[in-house]
Motif scaffolding. Structure first.
Motif, short mmCIF file in Angstrom:
data_model
loop_
_atom_site.label_atom_id
_atom_site.label_comp_id
_atom_site.label_asym_id
_atom_site.label_seq_id
_atom_site.Cartn_x
_atom_site.Cartn_y
_atom_site.Cartn_z
N PRO A 67 0.81 -1.23 0.00
CA PRO A 67 0.00 0.00 0.00
C PRO A 67 0.83 1.27 0.00
O PRO A 67 1.73 1.43 0.84
N PRO A 68 0.61 2.18 -0.92
CA PRO A 68 1.30 3.47 -0.87
C PRO A 68 0.82 4.28 0.33
O PRO A 68 -0.37 4.31 0.65
N GLY A 69 1.75 4.92 1.02
CA GLY A 69 1.36 5.75 2.16
C GLY A 69 1.16 4.99 3.45
O GLY A 69 0.73 5.58 4.44
N ILE A 70 1.44 3.68 3.47
CA ILE A 70 1.34 2.90 4.70
C ILE A 70 2.66 2.16 4.91
O ILE A 70 3.18 1.52 4.00
N ARG A 71 3.19 2.28 6.14
CA ARG A 71 4.44 1.61 6.48
C ARG A 71 4.34 1.01 7.88
O ARG A 71 3.46 1.37 8.66
N GLY A 72 5.25 0.11 8.15
CA GLY A 72 5.33 -0.43 9.50
C GLY A 72 5.89 0.60 10.46
O GLY A 72 6.38 1.65 10.05
N ASN A 73 5.84 0.30 11.73
CA ASN A 73 6.35 1.24 12.72
C ASN A 73 7.84 1.47 12.60
O ASN A 73 8.37 2.47 13.11
N ASP A 74 8.53 0.53 11.92
CA ASP A 74 9.96 0.71 11.68
C ASP A 74 10.25 1.56 10.45
O ASP A 74 11.40 1.77 10.08
N GLY A 75 9.19 2.05 9.81
CA GLY A 75 9.36 2.89 8.64
C GLY A 75 9.52 2.14 7.35
O GLY A 75 9.62 2.75 6.27
N ASP A 81 0.26 -2.97 17.60
CA ASP A 81 1.03 -1.74 17.80
C ASP A 81 0.78 -0.71 16.70
O ASP A 81 1.50 0.29 16.60
N GLY A 82 -0.23 -0.97 15.88
CA GLY A 82 -0.58 -0.03 14.84
C GLY A 82 0.38 -0.05 13.66
O GLY A 82 1.12 -1.02 13.45
N PHE A 83 0.40 1.03 12.90
CA PHE A 83 1.28 1.19 11.75
C PHE A 83 1.34 2.67 11.42
O PHE A 83 0.70 3.49 12.10
N ARG A 84 2.10 3.01 10.41
CA ARG A 84 2.19 4.41 9.99
C ARG A 84 1.31 4.64 8.76
O ARG A 84 1.31 3.82 7.85
N GLY A 125 -2.84 4.39 17.99
CA GLY A 125 -1.64 3.69 17.59
C GLY A 125 -1.33 3.71 16.11
O GLY A 125 -0.32 3.15 15.68
N VAL A 126 -2.17 4.35 15.31
CA VAL A 126 -1.90 4.50 13.88
C VAL A 126 -1.27 5.88 13.69
O VAL A 126 -1.97 6.89 13.62
N ARG A 127 0.04 5.90 13.66
CA ARG A 127 0.75 7.18 13.58
C ARG A 127 0.52 7.79 12.20
O ARG A 127 0.98 7.26 11.19
N THR A 128 -0.17 8.91 12.21
CA THR A 128 -0.73 9.44 10.96
C THR A 128 -0.15 10.81 10.65
O THR A 128 -0.06 11.68 11.51
N GLU A 129 0.21 10.99 9.38
CA GLU A 129 0.65 12.27 8.85
C GLU A 129 -0.30 12.71 7.74
O GLU A 129 -1.02 11.88 7.16
N VAL A 130 -0.28 13.98 7.44
CA VAL A 130 -1.15 14.54 6.40
C VAL A 130 -0.29 15.12 5.29
O VAL A 130 0.66 15.86 5.54
N GLU A 131 -0.63 14.75 4.06
CA GLU A 131 -0.03 15.38 2.89
C GLU A 131 -1.16 16.06 2.13
O GLU A 131 -2.01 15.40 1.52
N ALA A 132 -1.19 17.38 2.18
CA ALA A 132 -2.28 18.14 1.57
C ALA A 132 -1.84 18.70 0.22
O ALA A 132 -0.66 19.03 0.01
#
Length: 517
Positions: free
Chosen positions: A273-281, A355-358, A386-393
């Motif tokens: 999936p684009p835009g989704i990574r494990g907690n290790d990046g 532990d979620g994901f990014r 636990g889903v560490r989320t960033e925004v790209e606008a």
């Protein structure tokens, strides 16, 4: 009583003479702007809001989205697979040519197959297998199966002249010739449009000799233009500015609950999936969103009422489906998802992500009210489970192009219900992608459910309104219980205008010069 000085008398006379002339023009500042003057090039809100100034459909939808006569005065299902339409007599295009059945036949063929269209009008026309024109005032439409929504779908297709015009011809103004209440006088792409009243219009004449539309994409710019008197009205008035606008004696605010839902698309396919990574990046080999438990977790993590109250200033209504309560096709047993972060964490663990994901939300920043702010609020809510989320606008145009390339896994959307019933968004957003059948046109998350598709087929062939609504509700329940989309809220359409202008708001949210007096 002494007479006023001659200079004062002349100034008053000149002001009185100028007043009617000023009242002849309406100036609008709009958020969404057409990206083409070709009414069939892009099935997009900015184009569809503008098109009725120049062009008209066979059947129109009124301010409450009810079918009403336009270029056709009558439409009848003569048998389960045949519709017969009678054209209005005396209608002429802006160049003086009379409207005929040949123009309608040409339009219906062209609108479904415009070269380079980023989103086609074929979804409204795919069911037509043949168009017959027994005479200049009659059009007969054949379908392979019963299609009860024909009049409603025809309301989405503007009629043009039967010429070989290309999109470039329309954008140059040469072919921008319709039967509507205005004629085109100028267009600066992405900036402004000027119009003149069509004095030969068959319907009620607009009171405006001239109209202008300015593309004011940023909320602050629209408000500033209105307060400065540069425009007479704006749409998408920002909720945070409503107290100031309402308190200004020069202005009025108009609002209406919109059949438009803000929410999130999800890619539900099994792919990296684009835009989704494990907690290790590191990239993930499999998509967490393919698991319905993970999708439900994300939905339960969102505090919808807080978004309505704090981000939207109360100018929205929490949503759990396309149709608002009381509307045709609303599923009464389908409540909006509750805010339940504890259950959300448990579902993440059940789905294999304790532990979620990014996650990156790919967000528009100029498509709908407070879109970027909504993304930031949701990112914080998802991070808390636990889903560490960033925004790209990004701007809407960029978002659309990248979305077509399937570069996103979780992204914003605004789902307009333009036909007063839910079949169109169910077909285009949630139907299994099938280009030949015109299904899944905007289903970029690739949701596919055979049970849902079967119900959609039944609904689209059901002539009885009550029976069709029952099946549409069943289909709605399947898709939204699957969290194939995550709805947030029904928007409120918000306008602000000068007090000397009267305005009739529309449920579709379109801002048209014809609706001002």
């Amino acid at each position: 009583m002494p007479r006023p000085p001659r200079t004062a008398w002349l100034a008053a006379l000149m002001l009185a003479l100028a007043a009617p002339a000023a009242a002849q023009e309406i100036r609008l500042g709009v958020e969404l702007f057409p990206n083409s003057l070709d009414p069939h090039w892009h099935n997009f809100g900015g184009n569809k809001a503008f098109a009725p100034h120049l062009y008209e459909p066979l059947v129109a939808l009124d301010a409450r989205q009810r079918p009403t006569a336009a270029l056709a005065t009558a439409w009848t299902a003569t048998d389960p697979t045949t519709w017969r339409l009678t054209l209005r007599d005396g209608v002429r295009f802006h160049d003086g040519a009379p409207l005929t059945a040949a123009d309608v036949a040409h339009t219906l063929q062209r609108a479904a197959a415009v070269p380079g269209s980023p989103s086609s009008f074929a979804v409204y026309l795919r069911q037509i297998t043949a168009v017959e024109t027994p005479d200049a005032r009659t059009v007969v439409l054949r379908t392979a199966t019963p299609f009860p929504l024909m009049p409603v779908y025809l309301s989405q297709v503007p009629i043009i002249r039967a010429t070989a015009a290309t999109t470039a011809d329309f954008d140059a103004g040469r072919a921008a010739i319709g039967t509507g209440p205005f004629r085109l006088t100028g267009w600066s792409r992405g900036e402004s449009i000027t119009l003149a009243r069509n004095d030969a219009y068959w319907g009620e004449a607009t009171p405006w000799a001239r109209a202008s539309l300015r593309n004011l994409a940023q909320p602050s710019t629209r408000v500033a233009a209105l307060l400065a008197g540069d425009v007479d009205a704006i749409d998408a008035a920002p909720p945070q500015d409503l107290p100031r606008l309402s308190a200004d004696a020069r202005l009025r605010v108009a609002s209406l609950v919109a059949p438009a839902v803000a929410g999130f698309h999800l890619d539900v396919t099994e792919r990296a999936p684009p835009g989704i990574r494990g907690n290790d990046g590191q990239p993930l080999a499999h998509n967490p969103l393919a698991d319905p438990r993970v999708r439900q977790a994300l939905s339960l993590a969102i505090q919808r009422q807080a978004i309505v109250d704090r981000v939207m200033g109360g100018q929205a209504r929490v949503a759990g489906q396309f149709m608002p309560p009381g509307a045709y096709g609303h599923a009464p047993g389908l409540a909006p998802a509750p805010f339940d972060p504890a259950r959300a964490r448990a579902l993440l663990a059940e789905g294999g992500f304790p532990d979620g994901f990014r996650l990156t939300i790919h967000c528009q920043n100029n498509r709908f009210v407070n879109d970027a702010q909504i993304c930031q609020a949701v990112a914080q809510m998802l991070t808390r489970i636990g889903v560490r989320t960033e925004v790209e606008a990004m701007p809407h145009a960029t978002h659309v192009a990248r979305g077509r390339n399937r570069e996103f896994s979780f992204w914003t959307g605004l789902w307009n219900v333009e036909t007063g019933e839910p079949s169109a968004p169910l077909v285009t957003l949630l139907g299994t992608v099938d280009e030949a059948r015109g299904r899944g046109q905007f289903n970029r998350g690739r949701y596919s459910n055979p049970a849902f598709d079967a119900l959609l087929d039944r609904a689209l062939g059901e002539l009885d309104d009550g029976a069709r609504e029952t099946v549409l509700i069943q289909a709605t329940e399947i898709a939204f219980r699957d969290n194939a989309l995550i709805p947030l809220h029904h928007q409120m359409h918000l306008w602000a205008h000068r007090t000397e202008r009267q305005f009739t708001p529309r449920m579709d949210g379109y801002t048209r010069a014809m609706d001002f007096r």
